[in-house]
Enzyme design. Structure first.
Site, short mmCIF file in Angstrom:
data_model
loop_
_atom_site.label_atom_id
_atom_site.label_comp_id
_atom_site.label_asym_id
_atom_site.label_seq_id
_atom_site.Cartn_x
_atom_site.Cartn_y
_atom_site.Cartn_z
N THR A 1 0.86 -1.20 0.00
CA THR A 1 0.00 0.00 0.00
C THR A 1 0.88 1.24 0.00
OG1 THR A 1 -1.68 -1.15 1.30
CG2 THR A 1 -1.83 1.24 1.19
N LYS B 1 -7.10 1.99 -2.87
CA LYS B 1 -6.71 1.39 -1.58
C LYS B 1 -6.68 2.45 -0.47
CE LYS B 1 -4.94 -1.39 1.48
NZ LYS B 1 -5.85 -2.23 2.25
N1 NDP Z 1 -1.26 -6.26 7.70
C1 NDP Z 1 -2.37 -5.99 7.03
O1 NDP Z 1 -3.49 -6.28 7.49
C2 NDP Z 1 -2.33 -5.36 5.69
C3 NDP Z 1 -1.25 -4.64 5.24
N2 NDP Z 1 -1.28 -4.05 4.00
C4 NDP Z 1 -0.15 -3.29 3.50
O2 NDP Z 1 0.80 -4.25 3.02
C5 NDP Z 1 2.12 -3.78 3.26
C6 NDP Z 1 2.86 -4.79 4.14
O3 NDP Z 1 2.13 -4.93 5.32
P1 NDP Z 1 2.53 -5.97 6.46
O4 NDP Z 1 2.98 -7.24 5.88
O5 NDP Z 1 1.40 -5.95 7.42
O6 NDP Z 1 3.75 -5.20 7.11
P2 NDP Z 1 5.01 -5.72 7.92
O7 NDP Z 1 5.46 -4.52 8.69
O8 NDP Z 1 4.71 -6.97 8.64
O9 NDP Z 1 6.07 -6.04 6.78
C7 NDP Z 1 6.70 -5.03 6.06
C8 NDP Z 1 7.69 -5.63 5.09
O10 NDP Z 1 8.37 -4.56 4.42
C9 NDP Z 1 9.77 -4.72 4.61
N3 NDP Z 1 10.41 -3.41 4.63
C10 NDP Z 1 10.01 -2.32 5.31
N4 NDP Z 1 10.80 -1.27 5.03
C11 NDP Z 1 11.73 -1.71 4.15
C12 NDP Z 1 12.82 -1.09 3.48
N5 NDP Z 1 13.11 0.22 3.64
N6 NDP Z 1 13.56 -1.85 2.66
C13 NDP Z 1 13.27 -3.16 2.51
N7 NDP Z 1 12.25 -3.81 3.08
C14 NDP Z 1 11.47 -3.08 3.90
C15 NDP Z 1 9.90 -5.46 5.93
O11 NDP Z 1 11.18 -6.04 6.02
P3 NDP Z 1 11.78 -6.50 7.45
O12 NDP Z 1 11.19 -7.84 7.72
O13 NDP Z 1 13.22 -6.50 7.25
O14 NDP Z 1 11.34 -5.46 8.43
C16 NDP Z 1 8.77 -6.48 5.77
O15 NDP Z 1 9.14 -7.51 4.89
C17 NDP Z 1 1.98 -2.40 3.87
O16 NDP Z 1 2.03 -1.46 2.84
C18 NDP Z 1 0.58 -2.44 4.50
O17 NDP Z 1 0.03 -1.15 4.60
C19 NDP Z 1 -2.34 -4.21 3.16
C20 NDP Z 1 -3.42 -4.92 3.54
C21 NDP Z 1 -3.53 -5.51 4.86
O1 SSN Z 2 -4.53 -2.37 4.69
C1 SSN Z 2 -5.09 -3.10 5.50
C2 SSN Z 2 -6.46 -3.52 5.32
C3 SSN Z 2 -6.95 -4.44 6.36
C4 SSN Z 2 -8.29 -4.98 5.94
O2 SSN Z 2 -8.74 -4.75 4.81
O3 SSN Z 2 -8.88 -5.69 6.78
#
Ligand code: NDP
Ligand code: SSN
Length: 331
Positions: free
Chosen positions: A133, A208
């Site tokens: 996102t 989104k």
């Molecule tokens: N969790 C949710 O319910 C949802 C999340 N999202 C979106 O999806 C995306 C991921 O979410 P989520 O999995 O929850 O987040 P997490 O914080 O669990 O994971 C983030 C990921 O991004 C990596 N990362 C962050 N910064 C950097 C950087 N500067 N360089 C390289 N890698 C980086 C992290 O690596 P490392 O492991 O090294 O920290 C990790 O793999 C976000 O944009 C979030 O808004 C969308 C829908 C639902």
């Molecule tokens: O970006 C996060 C969304 C979480 C959800 O749709 O439940």
């Protein structure tokens, strides 16, 4: 105006083993099921809360998956499932036909565009699908880097959280290269229950942000209601039950409410990401001179919650920021 259409992939994909969907993802064309299979190797960058189960579902479905994550140890569970490993995003992109990225925020664009970034491994015929996102400006920036190599770009942020990611029930909001969209559709169908194609790059990102702006404000309003109900002597669990039976019923309230009442916030959607989405939505509103005062107020509360050390808790922990405000007003 962007064209938008919804496909119902689960009606179209025939192969299942147990409850899991199977697709043909072989690098060899001979065993790819005509019309439904994906031919080629799949890269996956970013194995956080969302990325890990998404990549895992691709592996379970039979795909040839290569992973990379900034913190390498998060690759281990995927490697145990049969994934391959590359030590850089460029390595993944150069060894795979299509590379997915599920990264935190706009700053993570360096994974695509920085040194040893995915763009360095891209070439004509390859594709990059960004399911993170981010805002439209970031998405277009990444798209320019990827397409300057002759590769194709698709943005495909998802609606749905940790559990839908585990269950392969995400909703993809895609935009960009339509032929890449069609090519990766079998993979999206492994990870999701539906997909929208919204036209030009930027439309998926903004869709989104609009959805998450509404969600972030709804959560704050719900938290206010729970606290107010307690204050006036009502049982907040009964409030949750009443809401669940009426016109404002939403799965989010029934899902998060009971643990919010117990002040427990097991992380599905990290609070820091919800605040990031509100921040980006506010910038979007600014860009088109659209007032969004409710989202702006909600954003302030998420900022307070972050300052209380709740950034990595579930976004429902925003209720703690309200509790802190109540305490401050009583001092
Ligand atoms: N969790 C949710 O319910 C949802 C999340 N999202 C979106 O999806 C995306 C991921 O979410 P989520 O999995 O929850 O987040 P997490 O914080 O669990 O994971 C983030 C990921 O991004 C990596 N990362 C962050 N910064 C950097 C950087 N500067 N360089 C390289 N890698 C980086 C992290 O690596 P490392 O492991 O090294 O920290 C990790 O793999 C976000 O944009 C979030 O808004 C969308 C829908 C639902
Ligand atoms: O970006 C996060 C969304 C979480 C959800 O749709 O439940």
């Amino acid at each position: 105006m962007a064209a938008a259409f919804l496909l119902c992939p689960r009606l179209a994909l025939p192969l299942r083993r147990g409850s899991r969907l199977l697709v043909s993802c072989s690098a060899s064309s001979s065993d790819a099921a005509a019309g439904v299979g994906f031919q080629g190797r799949v890269g996956f960058l970013g194995l956080g809360i969302m990325g890990a189960p998404m990549a895992s579902n691709l592996i379970t479905a039979g795909c040839d998956v290569t992973v990379w994550n900034r913190t390498k140890s998060k690759c281990d569970p995927l490697l145990s499932l049969g994934a391959k490993f590359e030590s850089s995003p460029a390595g993944v992109a150069s060894s795979c036909d299509v590379t997915f990225a599920m990264l935190a925020d706009p700053e993570s664009a360096e994974v695509a565009c920085g040194t040893n970034g995915a763009a360095e491994g891209m070439a004509p015929g390859k594709g990059y699908v960004d399911v993170s996102t981010v805002d439209d400006v970031t998405s277009k920036f990444i798209s320019r880097h990827i397409t300057s190599t002759g590769a194709s770009f698709l943005e495909a942020p998802v609606s749905g959280s940790k559990k839908p990611a585990e269950d392969g029930l995400l909703i993809f909001l895609t935009a960009g290269d339509e032929s890449l969209y069609k090519r990766v559709a079998p993979l999206l169908d492994v990870m999701g229950k539906s997909r929208f194609y919204l036209g030009d790059v930027g439309n998926g990102a903004t869709m989104k942000l609009v959805v998450n702006m509404v969600m972030g404000s709804m959560m704050v309003s719900f938290a206010e209601g729970l606290l107010l109900s307690e204050k006036v002597g009502l049982d907040p669990n009964t409030v949750i039950e009443v809401i669940s039976q009426g016109a404002i019923s939403a799965p989010m309230f029934s899902l998060k409410g009971p643990s919010m009442v117990k002040a427990a916030y097991p992380t599905a959607f990290p609070l820091k990401h919800q605040q990031k989405d509100l921040r980006l939505a506010l910038a979007l509103g600014e860009m088109v001179s659209q007032p969004i005062p409710t989202a702006a107020a909600a954003n302030e509360l998420y900022k307070v919650a972050k300052s209380l050390g709740l950034a990595d808790q579930d976004f429902s922990a925003v209720i703690e920021a309200l509790k802190a405000k109540v305490q401050n007003s009583q001092q």
